[in-house]
Write a protein that holds these residues in place. Structure first.
Motif, PDB file in Angstrom:
ATOM      1  N   PRO A  15      -1.783  -0.220  -9.560  1.00 43.87           N
ATOM      2  CA  PRO A  15      -1.492   0.947  -8.713  1.00 43.87           C
ATOM      3  C   PRO A  15      -1.269   0.507  -7.257  1.00 43.87           C
ATOM      4  N   ILE A  16      -0.359   1.183  -6.590  1.00 45.31           N
ATOM      5  CA  ILE A  16      -0.090   0.889  -5.181  1.00 45.31           C
ATOM      6  C   ILE A  16      -1.349   1.210  -4.375  1.00 45.31           C
ATOM      7  N   PRO A  17      -1.861   0.253  -3.601  1.00 46.32           N
ATOM      8  CA  PRO A  17      -3.061   0.496  -2.791  1.00 46.32           C
ATOM      9  C   PRO A  17      -2.866   1.678  -1.833  1.00 46.32           C
ATOM     10  N   LEU A  54       8.699   7.332  -5.784  1.00 50.15           N
ATOM     11  CA  LEU A  54       7.401   6.678  -5.631  1.00 50.15           C
ATOM     12  C   LEU A  54       6.602   6.904  -6.898  1.00 50.15           C
ATOM     13  N   GLY A  55       6.318   5.828  -7.602  1.00 55.26           N
ATOM     14  CA  GLY A  55       5.549   5.903  -8.841  1.00 55.26           C
ATOM     15  C   GLY A  55       4.139   5.395  -8.652  1.00 55.26           C
ATOM     16  N   ASN A  56       3.473   5.105  -9.736  1.00 50.26           N
ATOM     17  CA  ASN A  56       2.110   4.589  -9.705  1.00 50.26           C
ATOM     18  C   ASN A  56       2.064   3.150  -9.193  1.00 50.26           C
ATOM     19  N   GLU A 108       3.586  -3.846   8.888  1.00 48.41           N
ATOM     20  CA  GLU A 108       3.185  -3.126  10.102  1.00 48.41           C
ATOM     21  C   GLU A 108       2.509  -1.795   9.813  1.00 48.41           C
ATOM     22  N   GLU A 109       3.027  -1.042   8.872  1.00 48.68           N
ATOM     23  CA  GLU A 109       2.530   0.319   8.637  1.00 48.68           C
ATOM     24  C   GLU A 109       1.629   0.446   7.409  1.00 48.68           C
ATOM     25  N   GLY A 110       1.805  -0.453   6.450  1.00 46.66           N
ATOM     26  CA  GLY A 110       1.055  -0.340   5.206  1.00 46.66           C
ATOM     27  C   GLY A 110      -0.044  -1.361   5.028  1.00 46.66           C
ATOM     28  N   GLY A 111      -0.179  -2.268   5.996  1.00 48.73           N
ATOM     29  CA  GLY A 111      -1.243  -3.264   5.923  1.00 48.73           C
ATOM     30  C   GLY A 111      -1.041  -4.329   4.861  1.00 48.73           C
ATOM     31  N   ALA A 113       0.248   5.444   1.491  1.00 55.67           N
ATOM     32  CA  ALA A 113       0.359   6.357   2.623  1.00 55.67           C
ATOM     33  C   ALA A 113       1.598   6.022   3.461  1.00 55.67           C
ATOM     34  N   ALA A 114       1.853   4.741   3.689  1.00 53.48           N
ATOM     35  CA  ALA A 114       3.033   4.325   4.462  1.00 53.48           C
ATOM     36  C   ALA A 114       4.308   4.695   3.715  1.00 53.48           C
TER      37      ALA A 114
END
Length: 143
Positions: free
Chosen positions: A129-131, A90-92, A49-52, A136-137
């Motif tokens: 890497p986290i998109p 929260l890491g890479n 919902e929030e992170g796509g 952002a979410a």
């Protein structure tokens, strides 16, 4: 782990869940393994919902690589519960979620747990890497 460390105000996002008939075990309370299902459902609902997050066709998927849960009080069917969620690290390519199960409207958690996702390329299963949209979410609920 002290239960006083797991209060409703410590969590940034909540997901309402209604326990189901088959969640109860022979002892009349929600079985311990079911809590992990609640955690997974709350986190993935948030990511979608929030992170796509596209769980069916996206290039990136999250693999659970570690999980744990501590139990303080029983819940049972039929009961309405709320899953509190926050990001502790929260890491890479990885994230540690911290979650708590609250009876609807109660201040102290019945259980608290954590799990770690490593985001990987769907094809290679190698960390990536986290998109940006997902990051952002996750940052929005980072403590």
């Amino acid at each position: 782990m002290s239960q006083t460390q797991h209060l409703r105000d410590d969590y940034k996002r909540f997901q309402a869940i209604t326990t189901r008939w088959h969640d109860n075990d022979i002892y009349g309370h929600v079985n311990n393994v079911t809590y992990y299902s609640y955690f997974d459902s709350a986190v993935n609902s948030y990511l979608i919902e929030e992170g796509g997050l596209d769980i069916h066709g996206g290039d990136v998927v999250g693999f659970v690589v570690s999980s744990s849960c501590d139990y303080f009080a029983s819940i049972a069917f039929p009961e309405r519960i709320e899953l509190g969620m926050r990001v502790g690290k929260l890491g890479n390519s990885s994230v540690q979620y911290e979650l708590a199960v609250f009876k609807e409207g109660e201040e102290q958690a019945c259980a608290a747990g954590r799990f770690i996702h490593v985001f990987v390329d769907r094809e290679s299963n190698r960390p990536v890497p986290i998109p940006a949209e997902l990051r952002a979410a996750l940052e929005a609920i980072l403590v």
